[in-house]
Design a protein around this motif. Structure first.
Motif, PDB file in Angstrom:
ATOM      1  N   THR A  11      70.286  66.928  47.894  1.00  0.00           N
ATOM      2  CA  THR A  11      71.092  65.818  48.400  1.00  0.00           C
ATOM      3  C   THR A  11      72.365  66.322  49.067  1.00  0.00           C
ATOM      4  O   THR A  11      72.758  65.845  50.139  1.00  0.00           O
ATOM      5  N   ASP A  12      73.036  67.305  48.432  1.00  0.00           N
ATOM      6  CA  ASP A  12      74.245  67.881  49.026  1.00  0.00           C
ATOM      7  C   ASP A  12      73.949  68.490  50.389  1.00  0.00           C
ATOM      8  O   ASP A  12      74.726  68.332  51.344  1.00  0.00           O
ATOM      9  N   ARG A  13      72.837  69.200  50.490  1.00  0.00           N
ATOM     10  CA  ARG A  13      72.504  69.869  51.753  1.00  0.00           C
ATOM     11  C   ARG A  13      72.136  68.849  52.842  1.00  0.00           C
ATOM     12  O   ARG A  13      72.496  69.027  54.020  1.00  0.00           O
ATOM     13  N   ARG A  15      73.263  65.729  52.990  1.00  0.00           N
ATOM     14  CA  ARG A  15      74.529  65.106  53.382  1.00  0.00           C
ATOM     15  C   ARG A  15      75.337  66.029  54.288  1.00  0.00           C
ATOM     16  O   ARG A  15      75.948  65.579  55.265  1.00  0.00           O
ATOM     17  N   GLY A  16      75.339  67.309  53.967  1.00  0.00           N
ATOM     18  CA  GLY A  16      76.065  68.256  54.793  1.00  0.00           C
ATOM     19  C   GLY A  16      75.490  68.351  56.191  1.00  0.00           C
ATOM     20  O   GLY A  16      76.233  68.374  57.189  1.00  0.00           O
ATOM     21  N   ALA A  17      74.171  68.398  56.288  1.00  0.00           N
ATOM     22  CA  ALA A  17      73.532  68.465  57.599  1.00  0.00           C
ATOM     23  C   ALA A  17      73.836  67.204  58.406  1.00  0.00           C
ATOM     24  O   ALA A  17      74.088  67.263  59.620  1.00  0.00           O
ATOM     25  N   ALA A  18      73.817  66.048  57.731  1.00  0.00           N
ATOM     26  CA  ALA A  18      74.140  64.796  58.419  1.00  0.00           C
ATOM     27  C   ALA A  18      75.587  64.792  58.894  1.00  0.00           C
ATOM     28  O   ALA A  18      75.886  64.358  60.020  1.00  0.00           O
ATOM     29  N   ALA A  19      76.501  65.292  58.047  1.00  0.00           N
ATOM     30  CA  ALA A  19      77.922  65.337  58.423  1.00  0.00           C
ATOM     31  C   ALA A  19      78.139  66.266  59.604  1.00  0.00           C
ATOM     32  O   ALA A  19      78.934  65.962  60.508  1.00  0.00           O
ATOM     33  N   ARG A  20      77.444  67.399  59.632  1.00  0.00           N
ATOM     34  CA  ARG A  20      77.590  68.317  60.769  1.00  0.00           C
ATOM     35  C   ARG A  20      77.060  67.689  62.049  1.00  0.00           C
ATOM     36  O   ARG A  20      77.641  67.860  63.132  1.00  0.00           O
ATOM     37  N   ALA A  21      75.945  66.947  61.937  1.00  0.00           N
ATOM     38  CA  ALA A  21      75.394  66.275  63.117  1.00  0.00           C
ATOM     39  C   ALA A  21      76.345  65.189  63.616  1.00  0.00           C
ATOM     40  O   ALA A  21      76.578  65.059  64.827  1.00  0.00           O
ATOM     41  N   ARG A  81      81.152  69.977  40.942  1.00  0.00           N
ATOM     42  CA  ARG A  81      80.854  69.010  41.992  1.00  0.00           C
ATOM     43  C   ARG A  81      81.518  69.407  43.312  1.00  0.00           C
ATOM     44  O   ARG A  81      80.880  69.368  44.370  1.00  0.00           O
ATOM     45  N   LEU A  82      82.798  69.784  43.254  1.00  0.00           N
ATOM     46  CA  LEU A  82      83.489  70.167  44.479  1.00  0.00           C
ATOM     47  C   LEU A  82      82.825  71.380  45.121  1.00  0.00           C
ATOM     48  O   LEU A  82      82.648  71.430  46.344  1.00  0.00           O
ATOM     49  N   ARG A  83      82.435  72.344  44.310  1.00  0.00           N
ATOM     50  CA  ARG A  83      81.776  73.536  44.857  1.00  0.00           C
ATOM     51  C   ARG A  83      80.500  73.152  45.604  1.00  0.00           C
ATOM     52  O   ARG A  83      80.260  73.608  46.726  1.00  0.00           O
ATOM     53  N   ARG A  84      79.683  72.297  44.979  1.00  0.00           N
ATOM     54  CA  ARG A  84      78.438  71.884  45.627  1.00  0.00           C
ATOM     55  C   ARG A  84      78.717  71.167  46.943  1.00  0.00           C
ATOM     56  O   ARG A  84      78.036  71.401  47.947  1.00  0.00           O
ATOM     57  N   VAL A  86      81.461  71.342  48.926  1.00  0.00           N
ATOM     58  CA  VAL A  86      82.023  72.229  49.948  1.00  0.00           C
ATOM     59  C   VAL A  86      80.932  73.126  50.540  1.00  0.00           C
ATOM     60  O   VAL A  86      80.837  73.288  51.759  1.00  0.00           O
ATOM     61  N   LEU A  87      80.095  73.692  49.689  1.00  0.00           N
ATOM     62  CA  LEU A  87      79.038  74.562  50.194  1.00  0.00           C
ATOM     63  C   LEU A  87      78.005  73.776  50.986  1.00  0.00           C
ATOM     64  O   LEU A  87      77.407  74.296  51.939  1.00  0.00           O
ATOM     65  N   GLY A  88      77.799  72.505  50.608  1.00  0.00           N
ATOM     66  CA  GLY A  88      76.882  71.666  51.361  1.00  0.00           C
ATOM     67  C   GLY A  88      77.370  71.367  52.764  1.00  0.00           C
ATOM     68  O   GLY A  88      76.572  71.214  53.693  1.00  0.00           O
ATOM     69  N   LEU A  89      78.693  71.281  52.943  1.00  0.00           N
ATOM     70  CA  LEU A  89      79.270  70.979  54.246  1.00  0.00           C
ATOM     71  C   LEU A  89      79.375  72.220  55.142  1.00  0.00           C
ATOM     72  O   LEU A  89      79.531  72.094  56.356  1.00  0.00           O
ATOM     73  N   ALA A  90      79.320  73.397  54.548  1.00  0.00           N
ATOM     74  CA  ALA A  90      79.541  74.627  55.312  1.00  0.00           C
ATOM     75  C   ALA A  90      78.432  74.857  56.324  1.00  0.00           C
ATOM     76  O   ALA A  90      77.252  74.565  56.078  1.00  0.00           O
ATOM     77  N   GLY A  91      78.814  75.365  57.461  1.00  0.00           N
ATOM     78  CA  GLY A  91      77.836  75.719  58.483  1.00  0.00           C
ATOM     79  C   GLY A  91      77.490  77.195  58.403  1.00  0.00           C
ATOM     80  O   GLY A  91      77.625  77.836  57.353  1.00  0.00           O
TER      81      GLY A  91
END
Length: 363
Positions: A11-13, A15-21, A81-84, A86-91
């Motif tokens: 889910t984190d990944r 969400r991160g991919a969606a945020a980057r898009a 939670r924060l670690r997950r 932040v790493l999910g948002l990283a490119g």
């Protein structure tokens, strides 16, 4: 054997991919989407306009960096939670010459650290870097990309230090680790392939405060040649206007207070202790300071007040506000092009600042 640090969930990944898009969409479309979502942050405050990509991110995730009640009740869970997130948002990580995990000397024993070296640089300056996270969160991985950008764009070696966190180690453990790690890096700079005459100190948020406190503790001969203070927590007790104006833009003021409560609970330390609020410390004779603030940040006013106080004490100071961005923007470079440009600009200006003010030649 210690547990492995938590990794992003599926889910984190996603969400991160969606945020980057979403971060790659045209700015007017980002604003329009944020307008359509209920409860999103105001786009303009105090004469500043928020970066549309960040505005959309906050509209989709109004909890920002975390929930104050969660931090108080379960600080270790909030950290995971924060670690997950932040790493999910990283490119994709920025390439540097070399990355090496190592161990440095802390106040109570060895500390994990990570050394970033620029390509094609012999004996570059060294920045001893302390990550943000309210003294309770953050680690070498959450701040891997900011350190990579600093290394590549400034051309400096960066030593990121994993100091002890609360509640396992409350105040003044982080302060003591920061000072010990800086002294270790200064004494081992040659071995690290850096110039021992150009060892600086830096950090963001709580790590910016640790950098400022370290510069005060280790001043003069043997101290840092310069300070890089990115949206530092500089004055805990004083309620300046930015605490109200930007409450909820990544870092709500209630969350800021929760971090301090977890860090200091049961210690009896005063809020204006210079080790918590460096603006209360002795400010004369300090290393030149490059102070960066974020426009949409509860810490904006105290960071800028600290820069003015350093200037009044006779220090060399440069203040650089990123007006369109919130607290924590160095961790948003994967989802906000503006945050990435700003972080690159910070690194390049820091390079010029150190070259101008540090002894030992050009940086």
């Amino acid at each position: 054997m210690p547990e492995s640090p938590p990794e992003p969930t599926t889910t984190d990944r996603v969400r991160g991919a969606a945020a980057r898009a979403l971060g790659r969409l045209p700015a007017p479309l980002q604003d329009a989407l944020a307008d359509a979502l209920p409860g999103g942050p105001a786009p303009a405050v105090d004469g500043q306009r928020l970066d549309p990509a960040v505005r959309l991110l906050l509209a989709l995730n109004p909890d920002g960096a975390g929930n104050a009640s969660h931090v108080r009740a379960d600080p270790v869970g909030a950290r995971a939670r924060l670690r997950r997130e932040v790493l999910g948002l990283a490119g994709r990580p920025t390439a540097v010459g070399r990355v090496q995990n190592l161990v440095v000397g802390g106040a109570a024993g060895p500390l994990d650290a990570r050394l970033y070296r620029p390509a094609h640089a012999e004996r570059p300056p060294l920045v001893v870097y302390f990550h943000g996270g309210g003294y309770t969160q953050g680690d070498l991985d959450t701040h891997d990309e900011p350190c990579r950008l600093l290394c590549r764009q400034a051309g400096h070696a960066v030593l990121s230090v994993d100091y002890r966190l609360a509640p396992e180690a409350r105040f003044p453990a982080a302060v003591e680790d920061a000072e010990a790690a800086f002294r270790w890096a200064r004494d081992h700079a040659e071995r690290l392939g850096a110039d021992p005459g150009r060892v600086a100190v830096g950090g963001d948020s709580a790590g910016g405060a640790l950098a400022a406190v370290t510069a005060q503790a280790v001043r003069g001969r043997g101290g840092p040649v310069a300070q890089l203070l990115i949206y530092p927590s500089a004055d805990h007790p004083t309620p300046r206007p930015s605490r109200t104006l930007f409450d909820g833009y990544i870092l709500p003021d209630a969350l800021r207070r929760a971090y301090f409560d977890v860090y200091t609970r049961g210690t009896g330390v005063d809020d204006d202790d210079p080790r918590l609020s460096p603006i209360s410390g002795r400010l004369d004779g300090l290393a030149p300071a490059f102070v960066v603030t974020a426009g949409f940040d509860v810490l904006r006013d105290e960071g800028e007040a600290y820069a003015r106080a350093l200037d009044s004490a006779g220090g060399a100071v440069a203040l650089y506000r990123q007006a369109a961005l919130p607290h924590g923007f160095v961790n948003l470079t994967g989802v906000s092009p503006a945050a990435r440009r700003a972080t690159v600009a910070v690194a390049r200006r820091w390079r010029r600042f150190l070259a101008e003010h540090a002894a030992g030649g050009a940086a």
